[in-house]
Design an enzyme around this catalytic site. Structure first.
Site, PDB file in Angstrom:
ATOM      1  N   HIS A 131       0.750  -1.083   0.194  1.00  0.00           N
ATOM      2  CA  HIS A 131       0.398  -0.285  -0.084  1.00  0.00           C
ATOM      3  C   HIS A 131       0.838   1.492  -0.396  1.00  0.00           C
ATOM      4  O   HIS A 131       0.221   2.769   0.011  1.00  0.00           O
ATOM      5  CB  HIS A 131      -0.909   0.046   1.066  1.00  0.00           C
ATOM      6  N   ASP A 161      -0.051  -7.647   0.984  1.00  0.00           N
ATOM      7  CA  ASP A 161       0.795  -6.132   1.837  1.00  0.00           C
ATOM      8  C   ASP A 161       2.122  -5.717   1.921  1.00  0.00           C
ATOM      9  O   ASP A 161       2.759  -5.328   2.673  1.00  0.00           O
ATOM     10  CB  ASP A 161      -0.295  -5.489   3.353  1.00  0.00           C
ATOM     11  N   SER A 234       4.684   2.441   7.882  1.00  0.00           N
ATOM     12  CA  SER A 234       4.455   1.296   7.396  1.00  0.00           C
ATOM     13  C   SER A 234       5.210   0.857   6.623  1.00  0.00           C
ATOM     14  O   SER A 234       6.068   1.986   5.575  1.00  0.00           O
ATOM     15  CB  SER A 234       2.829   1.956   6.250  1.00  0.00           C
TER      16      SER A 234
END
Length: 500
Positions: A131, A161, A234
């Site tokens: 993402h 992911d 992230s």
């Protein structure tokens, strides 16, 4: 004495007393004592004199353990930080809109993103989240020394992911070792490294709070930690006390959906899942998932009574793909799978994840319950994509003869439509759920307005494509629907459809 003079003297005395009282009060407010005022000593004369302590409150020998922890934490951070990169992405999103005359226009809009990553090979391969780089083709990495490099995407897997990047530049680079996440225990100390809010290198610490946290939009169970991460973290590494990567930070839990922030709960993709995904991408350009070729369902009280099974764990096989690894291994319909590679099986989702994470061509052992007795079955794991393509090809040819798509939809209990002009303008693809029938077993799981994006990982093109592929798949095997509901991505598993 003249009365007028007496009144004057009285007023003068009152004035002097009031003045003196105000003077004394102000002096005392400035820190002077009454004695200082009476003697005329100025308390500010000593303000220039001060004495600092030259001795610590404790001796180093009194806090030797804490001193060692302090030094070791600093050494760990010093060793880890050079391998962590800050990621800035840029791209263009084309948005469609209609004017007052009904004409459709496409307007490009620049979009930017920010995240973190970690170097895992001397050649410059970087692990991050899918993402972080999704939809943004221009990627810039800022290294520990301040240098900036461009990077290209080697491949990614949105279901896990994980994305793999390659730094454009000459190495060797400083990688971190990927550790074994299966050895992580609840309570272990971990460190999260990344660039929250674009601030640059930031290190936080915490403990592993839980393992195997399941999310509907993730094919792997996640590690839960108390290490603080925020937007921008992230893709950064979660490391153990040896500086080994045990996870890739991916998400937080926040009750504020509009302005999410750390609330003591963060999640990371286990390093074993990230490593397998990376190896698959580097070897074949895509993620590889294991396949056995079974359709199954969770056990309910009726099934347990029907088969006389009194165990707590297990799922029942309700169908087998012809010539599949499961059929070749000797598995049969109505077998109850109790364990897979030593893991007790509680539900379908758990078994699907274990099979998909198994290495292709590896031998796996399953304990099953059949007709009142336990047996051990060994099967060779196949590759999901190869079998799925063959199944879809064969089943699509037979679908119109065997099962009418509308019959399957009616049995499942949903009615779909294609996105309207306004939804298409917002970039919505696939089909929309128009109605969920009262008799549907999926009532409560699927909602009117849900956007079905993919079937078994393959994007849905239009309503006709959805009908044909759903009929082909749901008639013989478990079928996974990828659902978009607002900002959430969900995955719903359908058991094989039994039609009259």
């Amino acid at each position: 004495m003249n009365p007028g003079l007496r009144r004057f003297l009285i007023l003068l005395a009152v004035f002097c007393a009031a003045f003196l009282a105000v003077f004394v009060v102000r002096k005392m407010q400035d820190g002077s004592s009454l004695m200082d005022i009476l003697t005329g000593r100025d308390s500010t004369e000593d303000n220039g004199n001060f004495t600092l302590l030259d001795k610590s409150a404790l001796n180093l020998k009194d806090v030797q353990v804490m001193a060692a922890i302090n030094a070791e934490s600093a050494a760990l951070v010093k060793a880890v930080v050079p391998s962590v990169v800050s990621i800035d992405t840029a791209g263009v999103r084309h948005e469609r809109f209609r004017d007052v005359w009904g004409r459709t226009w496409v307007q490009p809009r620049a979009v930017q993103g920010q995240g973190s990553g970690v170097i895992v090979t001397k050649e410059g391969h970087v692990l991050t989240n899918h993402h972080v780089i999704q939809g943004n083709p221009r990627i810039r990495l800022t290294m520990h020394d301040g240098s900036v490099h461009s990077a290209k995407v080697i491949g990614s897997d949105p279901a896990v992911d994980i994305a793999v990047l390659k730094i454009d530049g000459k190495g060797p680079f400083a990688p971190l070792k990927i550790g074994d996440s299966s050895k992580i225990e609840v309570g272990n100390i971990v460190f999260a490294v990344g660039s929250p809010f674009g601030l640059g290198e930031t290190v936080t610490d915490g403990k592993v709070s839980a393992k195997k946290r399941t999310f509907s939009d993730s094919r792997v169970d996640l590690l839960q930690t108390s290490a603080a991460i925020n937007p921008g973290n992230s893709g950064g590494p979660l490391v153990n006390i040896l500086g080994e990567i045990v996870g890739i930070n991916s998400r937080i839990y926040s009750t504020d959906k509009k302005n999410p922030g750390f609330q003591g709960i963060s999640f990371a993709i286990p390093s074993n899942a990230a490593l397998k995904t990376m190896k698959d991408i580097l070897a074949r350009g895509r993620s590889i998932r294991g396949f056995l070729g079974m359709a199954f369902e969770d056990l309910d009280p009726y099934t347990r009574r029907e088969f006389g099974y009194k165990g707590q764990d297990g799922i029942r096989i309700v169908g087998l793909v012809p010539n599949s690894p499961a059929m070749k291994a000797g598995l049969k319909e109505d077998d109850i799978i109790i364990s897979y590679q030593g893991n007790d099986i509680a539900n379908m989702r758990q078994l699907i994840d274990l099979i998909q994470q198994s290495e292709v061509d590896s031998k796996v052992h399953m304990e099953i319950w059949r007709e009142g007795a336990k047996h051990t079955i060994t099967a060779t794991v196949g590759e999901a994509d190869n079998f799925n393509q063959r199944i879809l090809r064969d089943e699509e040819e037979k679908a119109t003869q065997r099962v009418d798509p509308q019959t399957v939809l009616s049995t499942i209990g949903i009615v779909v439509r294609e996105p309207n002009a306004a939804e298409t303008a917002r970039g919505i693809k696939g089909v929309m759920i128009q109605r969920v029938l009262p008799t549907s077993k999926l009532r409560g799981k699927l909602l009117t307005g849900d956007n079905i994006r993919a079937i078994n990982g393959r994007p849905v093109m239009d309503e006709r494509d959805f009908n044909a592929r759903l009929a082909a798949s749901a008639a013989v095997q478990n079928t996974e629907l990828e659902i978009r509901r607002g900002p959430q991505t969900l995955r719903i598993l359908l058991s094989p459809v039994r039609t009259k």
